[in-house]
Design a protein around this motif. Sequence first.
Motif, PDB file in Angstrom:
ATOM      1  N   GLN A  38      14.559 -29.928   9.476  1.00 28.59           N
ATOM      2  CA  GLN A  38      13.421 -29.765   8.511  1.00 28.59           C
ATOM      3  C   GLN A  38      12.018 -29.465   9.172  1.00 28.59           C
ATOM      4  OE1 GLN A  38      15.580 -32.380   9.022  1.00 28.59           O
ATOM      5  NE2 GLN A  38      15.785 -33.287   7.148  1.00 28.59           N
ATOM      6  N   ALA A  90      12.285 -25.613  10.338  1.00 28.06           N
ATOM      7  CA  ALA A  90      12.265 -24.662   9.068  1.00 28.06           C
ATOM      8  C   ALA A  90      10.567 -24.717   8.530  1.00 28.06           C
ATOM      9  CB  ALA A  90      13.051 -25.324   8.178  1.00 28.06           C
ATOM     10  N   SER A 124       8.284 -22.740  11.021  1.00 28.17           N
ATOM     11  CA  SER A 124       8.597 -21.332  10.974  1.00 28.17           C
ATOM     12  C   SER A 124       8.062 -20.728   9.548  1.00 28.17           C
ATOM     13  CB  SER A 124      10.159 -20.812  10.869  1.00 28.17           C
ATOM     14  OG  SER A 124      10.421 -19.673  10.621  1.00 28.17           O
ATOM     15  N   ALA A 125       8.073 -21.623   8.480  1.00 28.93           N
ATOM     16  CA  ALA A 125       7.643 -21.281   7.052  1.00 28.93           C
ATOM     17  C   ALA A 125       6.162 -21.136   7.199  1.00 28.93           C
ATOM     18  CB  ALA A 125       8.201 -22.330   5.845  1.00 28.93           C
ATOM     19  N   ASN A 148       5.108 -18.141   8.827  1.00 26.23           N
ATOM     20  CA  ASN A 148       5.237 -16.840   8.046  1.00 26.23           C
ATOM     21  C   ASN A 148       4.338 -16.774   6.685  1.00 26.23           C
ATOM     22  OD1 ASN A 148       7.186 -15.265   9.258  1.00 26.23           O
ATOM     23  ND2 ASN A 148       8.693 -16.893   8.866  1.00 26.23           N
ATOM     24  N   ALA A 195       9.201 -12.246   5.069  1.00 22.53           N
ATOM     25  CA  ALA A 195       9.704 -13.346   5.596  1.00 22.53           C
ATOM     26  C   ALA A 195       9.878 -14.583   5.072  1.00 22.53           C
ATOM     27  CB  ALA A 195       8.846 -13.252   7.109  1.00 22.53           C
ATOM     28  N   VAL A 196       8.892 -14.944   4.309  1.00 20.70           N
ATOM     29  CA  VAL A 196       9.007 -16.072   3.710  1.00 20.70           C
ATOM     30  C   VAL A 196      10.167 -16.068   2.585  1.00 20.70           C
ATOM     31  CG1 VAL A 196       8.129 -17.835   2.005  1.00 20.70           C
ATOM     32  CG2 VAL A 196       6.581 -16.666   4.021  1.00 20.70           C
ATOM     33  N   GLY A 204      12.708 -14.410   3.157  1.00 18.40           N
ATOM     34  CA  GLY A 204      14.036 -14.341   3.796  1.00 18.40           C
ATOM     35  C   GLY A 204      14.603 -15.416   4.136  1.00 18.40           C
ATOM     36  N   ALA A 205      13.545 -16.527   4.486  1.00 18.87           N
ATOM     37  CA  ALA A 205      13.712 -17.966   4.870  1.00 18.87           C
ATOM     38  C   ALA A 205      14.711 -18.513   3.748  1.00 18.87           C
ATOM     39  CB  ALA A 205      12.602 -18.636   5.194  1.00 18.87           C
ATOM     40  N   PHE A 206      14.392 -18.287   2.509  1.00 19.27           N
ATOM     41  CA  PHE A 206      15.231 -18.784   1.266  1.00 19.27           C
ATOM     42  C   PHE A 206      16.511 -18.416   1.004  1.00 19.27           C
ATOM     43  CE2 PHE A 206      10.786 -19.915   0.164  1.00 19.27           C
ATOM     44  CZ  PHE A 206      10.784 -21.384   0.010  1.00 19.27           C
ATOM     45  N   LEU A 264      18.273 -16.719   3.654  1.00 18.33           N
ATOM     46  CA  LEU A 264      19.037 -16.692   4.949  1.00 18.33           C
ATOM     47  C   LEU A 264      20.446 -17.820   4.658  1.00 18.33           C
ATOM     48  CD1 LEU A 264      19.628 -15.833   7.570  1.00 18.33           C
ATOM     49  CD2 LEU A 264      18.028 -17.595   8.367  1.00 18.33           C
ATOM     50  N   ARG A 297      24.197 -16.854   5.458  1.00 16.48           N
ATOM     51  CA  ARG A 297      25.167 -17.403   6.359  1.00 16.48           C
ATOM     52  C   ARG A 297      26.372 -18.026   5.729  1.00 16.48           C
ATOM     53  NH1 ARG A 297      20.310 -21.353   8.981  1.00 16.48           N
ATOM     54  NH2 ARG A 297      19.889 -19.860  10.726  1.00 16.48           N
TER      55      ARG A 297
END
Length: 249
Positions: free
Chosen positions: A70, A73, A76-77, A80, A198-199, A201-203, A205, A209
């Motif tokens: 967490q 993540a 990274s968030a 971004n 990018a933000v 994309g984090a949701f 991704l 996967r």
Amino acid sequence: DRFDRRKYIMACQLWMMAAATGMAVLAIFDGLTPWGLLILTFALGVGAALNGPGWQAAVPEIVGRRLMPQAVALNSAGFNVARTIGPGIGGMVYAAFGAVALFAVNSLTFVAVVGALYRWKRPEPEHKPKAESFMAGLLAGLGYLRHAKELHPVLLTAVLFFIPAAGMMSMLPLVAREILHLDAFGFGLIYSAFGAGAVLGAFVLPRLRMRFGEHGAVAIAMGFYAIGMAVIALVPNETVVGLAAALGG
């Protein structure tokens, strides 16, 4: 790993703060030439490159192993989100108050980070690394890499992607100024669109996967970036370029 991580990161932050302050001081006295800006920007980049590994390695120490996924993540968030709102704020500051204020505000942002690091009570590391020279450590790392066959395709993929991918963000200022004829605020909005993508994309991704697997998700993401890059190169429209930057992000 061979140094106190807290002091190491603080040194990197102070180095970057010095470079940012140099920009502000030169701007105040109207002495910021293109070469001076390039040299100080290079110094900032050196500091950021040195800071990155130490910063990422400090995350497990701060939150512990249980919360590490967490925390990674969130880290990274946060980066971004900052990349989303930062350029827009920078464009507004520049438009309203000029370059001197912009460089001064950028320099002051490092104060909070240095202050937080100063207050961090770093725990004693579980394993103290053995004493060795820089060259010995470098050779040991390269030796490990040579024998870790499973890492070779990962590194090759990264090199083949990131070298051409760097062209988008490097050339975007020229596209904004020379082709789209945008001011600093307009360029800031386009750069913010990249961060917003990018933000988002984090949701997206995790779903990619689950459906396509790790390798499939990476291939799809690279494809999206390539499409965004091609659209920016071919379509001279600010709205389309903004959407393409978001897709790339």
